[in-house]
Design a protein around this motif. Structure first.
Motif, PDB file in Angstrom:
ATOM      1  N   GLY A 106       0.809  -1.213   0.000  1.00  0.00           N
ATOM      2  CA  GLY A 106       0.000   0.000   0.000  1.00  0.00           C
ATOM      3  C   GLY A 106       0.843   1.264   0.000  1.00  0.00           C
ATOM      4  N   VAL A 107       1.924   1.266   0.783  1.00  0.00           N
ATOM      5  CA  VAL A 107       2.831   2.412   0.804  1.00  0.00           C
ATOM      6  C   VAL A 107       3.464   2.613  -0.578  1.00  0.00           C
ATOM      7  CG1 VAL A 107       4.950   3.355   1.778  1.00  0.00           C
ATOM      8  CG2 VAL A 107       3.304   2.198   3.274  1.00  0.00           C
ATOM      9  N   GLU A 108       3.934   1.528  -1.167  1.00  0.00           N
ATOM     10  CA  GLU A 108       4.536   1.609  -2.499  1.00  0.00           C
ATOM     11  C   GLU A 108       3.526   2.140  -3.516  1.00  0.00           C
ATOM     12  OE1 GLU A 108       6.602  -1.310  -5.906  1.00  0.00           O
ATOM     13  OE2 GLU A 108       5.811  -2.165  -4.029  1.00  0.00           O
ATOM     14  N   LEU A 109       2.301   1.676  -3.420  1.00  0.00           N
ATOM     15  CA  LEU A 109       1.260   2.132  -4.343  1.00  0.00           C
ATOM     16  C   LEU A 109       1.051   3.642  -4.214  1.00  0.00           C
ATOM     17  CD1 LEU A 109      -1.068   1.537  -6.347  1.00  0.00           C
ATOM     18  CD2 LEU A 109      -2.523   1.118  -4.339  1.00  0.00           C
ATOM     19  N   GLY A 110       0.961   4.142  -2.983  1.00  0.00           N
ATOM     20  CA  GLY A 110       0.787   5.570  -2.790  1.00  0.00           C
ATOM     21  C   GLY A 110       1.926   6.369  -3.388  1.00  0.00           C
ATOM     22  N   GLU A 111       3.157   5.914  -3.170  1.00  0.00           N
ATOM     23  CA  GLU A 111       4.329   6.604  -3.719  1.00  0.00           C
ATOM     24  C   GLU A 111       4.275   6.657  -5.246  1.00  0.00           C
ATOM     25  OE1 GLU A 111       7.469   4.217  -2.238  1.00  0.00           O
ATOM     26  OE2 GLU A 111       7.521   5.164  -0.248  1.00  0.00           O
ATOM     27  N   LYS A 112       3.936   5.537  -5.870  1.00  0.00           N
ATOM     28  CA  LYS A 112       3.991   5.465  -7.329  1.00  0.00           C
ATOM     29  C   LYS A 112       2.805   6.164  -7.991  1.00  0.00           C
ATOM     30  CE  LYS A 112       7.228   1.691  -7.497  1.00  0.00           C
ATOM     31  NZ  LYS A 112       7.556   0.301  -7.873  1.00  0.00           N
ATOM     32  N   LEU A 113       1.686   6.249  -7.310  1.00  0.00           N
ATOM     33  CA  LEU A 113       0.577   7.054  -7.837  1.00  0.00           C
ATOM     34  C   LEU A 113       0.955   8.531  -7.840  1.00  0.00           C
ATOM     35  CD1 LEU A 113      -2.498   5.266  -6.230  1.00  0.00           C
ATOM     36  CD2 LEU A 113      -1.953   5.385  -8.676  1.00  0.00           C
TER      37      LEU A 113
END
Length: 273
Positions: A106-113
């Motif tokens: 989830g953290v990675e997803l937020g960063e990449k969005l």
């Protein structure tokens, strides 16, 4: 120790984030933050009191006034989110802890969005709502949380830059649908499933533009998808395209690329129409 304030998307300067420990004695009741609230019956919410029909028929007198409160939630939501940049809503379980691999995803997803120039919207709570907010916040993007009043203690997570708290689920759902251009579901329970099927229904019936929908976690979602294809599609209750349009992946990069490409295709189609 609080982190220093810094500039976010849109040029806003945000106040230092509070840690969860600093918030533990505070409770959101609708849009209002209270310490040790005593203004409503324990275990009762505005949604519950709206939907229950009481024996003394007080609802006949109270419901017309509730309309004004409901109207106020829509006005507050539209006003706060009116200038939102393009955004992706991420749904997921509130019960997942920080050490879980899902949380790290989830953290990675937020960063990449954020790297793809999206704001990140979640339900504003802990677990897999907090994780994308954290990723977006730490990447310098706009991190939005749309909370909901619950019978147990609830607060917006400390990584939310722009937050609203709703009394009524249907007002909150409208904000997710109105201000998001894509939807990602991390693993979750009833709430996540509710939001997923709401979005699928709205897209299927043409109530919202055909926004991209992504499910992250192939093992987690496999059983549900097998049932949908084996029962709903096989029995003719939905068409195959109603579920085949959804991307299922374990790869965050693929998820973000799917959303970006879908929006690029929509932009091209609009220019040719």
């Amino acid at each position: 120790m609080d982190s220093p304030s810094r500039s976010r998307s849109g040029g806003h300067t945000m106040a230092p984030h509070k840690t969860p420990d600093e918030e533990k004695n505070r409770l959101l009741v609708g849009p209002v933050l209270r310490r040790k609230p005593e203004t409503q019956p324990e275990g009762s919410t505005f949604d519950q009191r709206l939907l229950e029909m009481r024996a003394d028929h007080d609802w006949k007198h109270a419901d017309p006034w509730r309309v004004l409160r409901i109207q106020g939630e829509f006005v507050a939501g539209f006003d706060a989110l009116d200038e939102m940049p393009k955004a992706v809503t991420v749904f997921g379980s509130a019960r997942i802890r920080e050490e879980h691999p899902y949380y790290k995803t989830g953290v990675e997803l937020g960063e990449k969005l954020v790297a793809a120039e999206y704001a990140v919207v979640t339900g504003g709570g802990p677990g897999l709502m907090e994780a994308p907010n954290k990723g977006a916040c730490e990447a310098g993007g706009l991190s939005v949380g749309l909370g909901i009043e619950l019978p147990h203690e609830q607060r917006l997570n400390p990584y939310v830059d722009l937050g609203l708290n709703f009394r009524y689920f249907f007002a909150r759902k409208t904000m997710f649908l109105k201000y998001s251009q894509a939807f990602v579901c991390l693993p979750g329970g009833y709430g996540t499933l509710d939001e997923l099927f709401e979005v699928l229904c709205m897209v299927q019936t043409g109530k919202v533009t055909n926004f991209p929908i992504v499910l992250i976690g192939t093992d987690f979602w496999a059983g549900l998808l097998d049932w949908i294809r084996g029962r709903l599609v096989a029995d003719g209750m939905i068409s195959a395209r109603d579920i085949d349009r959804v991307l299922v992946t374990d790869d965050v990069d693929e998820a973000v690329r799917f959303i970006v490409d879908a929006h690029a295709g929509l932009d091209v189609a609009r220019r040719h129409n």
